[in-house]
Design a protein around this motif. Structure first.
Motif: not given
Length: 115
Positions: A40, A43, A63, A87, A89-91
């Motif tokens: 990400r 990160e 996750s 979702q 957050d999977d980007t």
């Protein structure tokens, strides 16, 4: 020199499914425990799924467990990642590589999930 090639990423909406694929040049992936990783923005790169050299065993980061499925086809020299119920957050940029004694990283494939 081994070159890893990831593909399949695109813009998706939350709840959709995508399938990523990884192949290689210079050496076949047969006989290697392989993994998918993602990074990400801002990160570190994290391993999210792994498949053993036999294809018999897989494991997942918490996750993605229950939503993503890693598989391999040694005849086609591919490692796939089926991503379900995406979702936001999977980007991330998604990469494949050997689980240990990694090859040089490929360019990855961008997955962007919108709400």
């Amino acid at each position: 020199q081994v070159q890893l090639l990831e593909s399949g990423g695109r813009l998706a909406h939350a709840g959709e499914s995508l399938k990523l694929s990884c192949t290689s040049k210079g050496r076949k992936l047969e006989g290697l425990t392989m993994a998918w990783f993602r990074q990400r923005t801002g990160e570190e790169r994290d391993r999210i799924a792994r498949v053993t050299f036999s294809g018999r065993y897989t494991d997942y980061h918490h996750s993605v467990a229950g939503r993503f499925i890693i598989s391999r086809n040694d005849d086609q020299n591919t490692i796939d990642l089926q991503m379900n119920n995406l979702q936001p957050d999977d980007t991330a940029v998604y990469y494949c590589n050997r689980d240990q004694q990694m090859f040089d990283w490929g360019q990855g494939t961008q997955v962007t999930v919108s709400t």
